[in-house]
Design an enzyme around this catalytic site. Structure first.
Site, PDB file in Angstrom:
ATOM      1  N   THR A 165       3.246  -0.505   6.069  1.00 54.39           N
ATOM      2  CA  THR A 165       4.096  -0.860   7.208  1.00 54.39           C
ATOM      3  C   THR A 165       3.268  -0.920   8.477  1.00 54.39           C
ATOM      4  OG1 THR A 165       4.542   1.462   7.586  1.00 54.39           O
ATOM      5  CG2 THR A 165       6.195   0.252   6.358  1.00 54.39           C
ATOM      6  N   ILE A 166       3.738  -1.717   9.391  1.00 52.32           N
ATOM      7  CA  ILE A 166       3.235  -1.605  10.761  1.00 52.32           C
ATOM      8  C   ILE A 166       4.093  -0.511  11.387  1.00 52.32           C
ATOM      9  CG2 ILE A 166       4.665  -3.605  11.432  1.00 52.32           C
ATOM     10  CD1 ILE A 166       2.771  -4.050  13.771  1.00 52.32           C
ATOM     11  N   SER A 167       3.453   0.496  11.950  1.00 49.99           N
ATOM     12  CA  SER A 167       4.213   1.619  12.507  1.00 49.99           C
ATOM     13  C   SER A 167       5.004   1.173  13.734  1.00 49.99           C
ATOM     14  CB  SER A 167       3.268   2.751  12.916  1.00 49.99           C
ATOM     15  OG  SER A 167       2.538   3.204  11.822  1.00 49.99           O
ATOM     16  N   HIS A 184       2.221   4.294  17.731  1.00 52.69           N
ATOM     17  CA  HIS A 184       0.888   3.850  18.122  1.00 52.69           C
ATOM     18  C   HIS A 184       0.547   4.394  19.517  1.00 52.69           C
ATOM     19  CE1 HIS A 184       1.324   0.288  15.145  1.00 52.69           C
ATOM     20  NE2 HIS A 184       0.568   1.211  14.633  1.00 52.69           N
TER      21      HIS A 184
HETATM   22  N1  SAH Z   1      -1.673   1.367  11.156  1.00 48.81           N
HETATM   23  C1  SAH Z   1      -1.325   0.166  10.472  1.00 48.81           C
HETATM   24  C2  SAH Z   1      -0.860   0.321   9.039  1.00 48.81           C
HETATM   25  C3  SAH Z   1      -0.224   1.597   8.630  1.00 48.81           C
HETATM   26  S1  SAH Z   1       0.293   1.627   6.955  1.00 48.81           S
HETATM   27  C4  SAH Z   1      -0.280  -0.584  11.249  1.00 48.81           C
HETATM   28  O1  SAH Z   1       0.429   0.002  12.031  1.00 48.81           O
HETATM   29  O2  SAH Z   1      -0.168  -1.772  11.046  1.00 48.81           O
HETATM   30  C5  SAH Z   1      -1.043   2.548   6.267  1.00 48.81           C
HETATM   31  C6  SAH Z   1      -2.174   1.713   5.801  1.00 48.81           C
HETATM   32  O3  SAH Z   1      -3.132   2.577   5.234  1.00 48.81           O
HETATM   33  C7  SAH Z   1      -1.797   0.735   4.699  1.00 48.81           C
HETATM   34  O4  SAH Z   1      -2.144  -0.540   5.110  1.00 48.81           O
HETATM   35  C8  SAH Z   1      -2.618   1.175   3.498  1.00 48.81           C
HETATM   36  O5  SAH Z   1      -3.088   0.097   2.731  1.00 48.81           O
HETATM   37  C9  SAH Z   1      -3.767   1.906   4.172  1.00 48.81           C
HETATM   38  N2  SAH Z   1      -4.441   2.890   3.317  1.00 48.81           N
HETATM   39  C10 SAH Z   1      -3.872   3.777   2.471  1.00 48.81           C
HETATM   40  N3  SAH Z   1      -4.833   4.510   1.851  1.00 48.81           N
HETATM   41  C11 SAH Z   1      -6.029   4.070   2.329  1.00 48.81           C
HETATM   42  C12 SAH Z   1      -7.374   4.424   2.072  1.00 48.81           C
HETATM   43  N4  SAH Z   1      -7.704   5.372   1.181  1.00 48.81           N
HETATM   44  N5  SAH Z   1      -8.340   3.772   2.742  1.00 48.81           N
HETATM   45  C13 SAH Z   1      -8.041   2.802   3.636  1.00 48.81           C
HETATM   46  N6  SAH Z   1      -6.778   2.420   3.921  1.00 48.81           N
HETATM   47  C14 SAH Z   1      -5.782   3.040   3.276  1.00 48.81           C
END
Ligand code: SAH
Length: 536
Positions: free
Chosen positions: A364-366, A371
């Site tokens: 998700t986009i938070s 943020h």
């Molecule tokens: N901050 C971003 C996405 C949050 S969702 C936003 O607001 O758009 C969390 C993200 O963490 C997801 O895209 C997921 O794929 C990523 N993620 C989960 N485990 C991870 C890992 N081990 N290494 C890198 N990214 C990871």
């Protein structure tokens, strides 16, 4: 101080070297929850939370209390008692300390740390049913649940719309579909269309030409029974076998209509049932037993006003202004950075709503307030006065990565790290949508990388980061991330609790001497920081 618990004096933000004070109130979602069925515990929790985020400055106190009154609509909010803040709190077996050599000792102080309530844990909720689901005041009463921006609606509404759509056939469908305001109405209307098509199919199949009594010249004016010895087929067309199934063009059309009709009928019914199930899931969560609305709604309601719960802000500026006015963005510097990045380039739907949204791949986009909160907790380490290096683990949509790049200025570098290749690409594509994003990418000030964030990241031969933001909840505080944090540096990381059910955001700060301070900020619900799915 590494490890143990510590009472923090009133000026601990200065100790952390923050040029902007750490936000003096909990993040919005956190504020907005009245949290417990037990009013005594509720008050304890509020009081601890109030302290945890208050910097004891008089003005800020007033602001805080005002906001708290606003959020909780609680006339007794002023009576919240204050205790000293506890830093580095958490149970002895708390996941955040699980792999650290310096474990905190158990002290009485830790009792002051209340376990997070369910509402706190759900603050930035992301499970699928939460992403787009909010409780809406007004129209349908307190318990009306919005799924994907639409109330679910009753079974009666589903049937009623289905009946109108069927009875008035295509006109009925068009009317009910265009005017629908609930999932029930929308899917009922579609189901009606499905039934209409099935009916058409039947009519065409049972072609009345051959069956209608052709001659009403029987006795007493009734239809004459067909002569059993007569036939109206061409004897040359009769085959001896049934070896070919002879469908006329009309038959085919009839079958196609029936199949499409059934498909539409089943799909709309399933979709309505899904929405209802969704609703049940939300209503059954135990915070509903407390009679308090879901946090996200509170935030949205607070930020955008009642109508905006449904329609959101209509521009990036309106969204940011609303967040700022509501105190969800506190620093003007952060506000400016948010204004420079249009969330519509990053969020697939309703970009100007303060909600998390699905971006595919179970990510998700938070919500923008999350943020903002992440940035503000590490604000001092994002100032553009020197060459800043920022690692955004779990960059997902790329939105925060871009805002961080605006924060650190021309000398800074922000690396967005994703373990799902498609999401790494999505982040980059999103950034390319704006001239500014393209400029940052070309200048190498934003980089999107593919890798496992739990191991940290080496970029340009350097693995030291002023700020590490982790956008997914870690099972433990990974040692590699701690090592890669600069001294001084700051990390914002959600970590699962020891049961793996609740999560809390931790602010980890390394001072110039390498000493680490851990501060539990608030409960959240993030997607997990995991192994990548196969093939990523
Ligand atoms: N901050 C971003 C996405 C949050 S969702 C936003 O607001 O758009 C969390 C993200 O963490 C997801 O895209 C997921 O794929 C990523 N993620 C989960 N485990 C991870 C890992 N081990 N290494 C890198 N990214 C990871």
């Amino acid at each position: 101080m590494a490890g143990g618990y510590e009472r923090v004096n009133a000026h601990d933000e200065e100790d952390h070297g923050l040029s902007q004070p750490t936000p003096s109130s909990p993040p919005p979602s956190f504020h907005s929850r009245s949290s417990s069925p037990n009013s005594r515990r509720h008050q304890q929790v509020d009081s601890t939370l109030a302290d945890a985020f208050d910097d004891d400055d008089d003005n800020t106190d007033d602001e805080f209390d005002d906001r708290q009154r606003h959020h909780f609509a609680n006339p007794n909010a002023d009576s919240v008692q204050r205790t000293a803040r506890v830093m580095g709190g958490g149970g002895a077996t708390d996941g955040v300390f699980a792999n650290m050599s310096a474990r905190p000792e158990r002290q009485d102080a830790e009792k002051e740390e209340q376990p997070p309530t369910y509402e706190q844990a759900a603050a930035d909720a992301v499970p699928p049913y939460w992403e787009t689901t909010i409780f809406a005041p007004g129209m349908g009463g307190a318990d009306e649940v919005y799924v994907d921006g639409l109330p679910v609606g009753s079974v009666f509404s589903f049937i009623w719309n289905g009946m109108i759509s069927t009875s008035f056939q295509l006109v009925g469908f068009l009317l009910t579909y265009l005017l629908h305001s609930t999932h029930a109405a929308k899917n009922g209307s579609r189901a009606g269309l499905g039934i209409t098509l099935i009916q058409y199919g039947f009519y065409m199949k049972a072609d009345p030409v051959g069956d209608a009594p052709s001659n009403m010249g029987g006795q007493d004016g009734y239809a004459a029974p067909p002569d059993p010895n007569s036939h109206d087929f061409d004897e040359h067309e009769v085959t001896d076998g049934g070896d070919t199934l002879d469908f006329s063009g009309g038959d085919w059309l009839a079958y196609v209509l029936m199949i499409v009709g059934w498909f539409i009928l089943i799909k709309s019914t399933v979709e309505y049932l899904k929405a209802r199930r969704h609703e049940q899931l939300v209503l059954q969560t135990h915070d509903r037993g407390l009679g308090v609305p879901n946090c996200s709604l509170e935030c949205i309601r607070l930020v955008l006003g009642h109508c905006a719960v449904r329609y959101g802000s209509d521009s990036n500026r309106a969204l940011v202004d609303n967040l700022y006015e509501a105190g969800l963005i506190k620093s003007p510097i952060v506000k400016d950075a948010f204004l420079k990045v249009d969330r519509a380039d990053y969020a697939p739907h309703n970009p100007y709503k303060d909600c998390p949204q699905s971006i595919g791949h179970s990510a998700t986009i938070s919500a923008p307030h999350m943020h903002a909160s992440a940035i503000e907790y590490c604000l001092a380490y994002l100032s553009p006065d020197k060459e800043r290096r920022v690692l955004d683990i779990g960059s997902g949509s790329g939105y925060l990565t871009h805002i961080l790049a605006e924060m650190v200025g021309d000398k800074g570098t922000v690396v967005g790290l994703e373990h799902i290749r498609e999401l790494r690409d999505l982040g980059e594509r999103n950034a390319q949508k704006s001239a500014r994003g393209r400029q940052l990418l070309e200048a190498g000030r934003i980089k999107f990388r593919h890798g496992d964030g739990r191991k940290g990241w080496v970029e340009d031969g350097k693995s030291d980061w002023d700020v590490i933001h982790v956008g997914a909840s870690a099972r433990i505080l990974h040692e590699e991330l701690l090592e890669q944090l600069k001294a001084p540096g700051c990390m914002f990381i959600p970590v699962d609790d020891e049961h793996g059910i609740d999560q809390s955001v931790w602010r980890i700060e390394k001072d110039a001497k390498g000493e680490i301070t851990r501060q539990r900020l608030f409960g959240v619900r993030y997607v997990p920081l995991t192994d990548p799915p196969r093939g990523s």
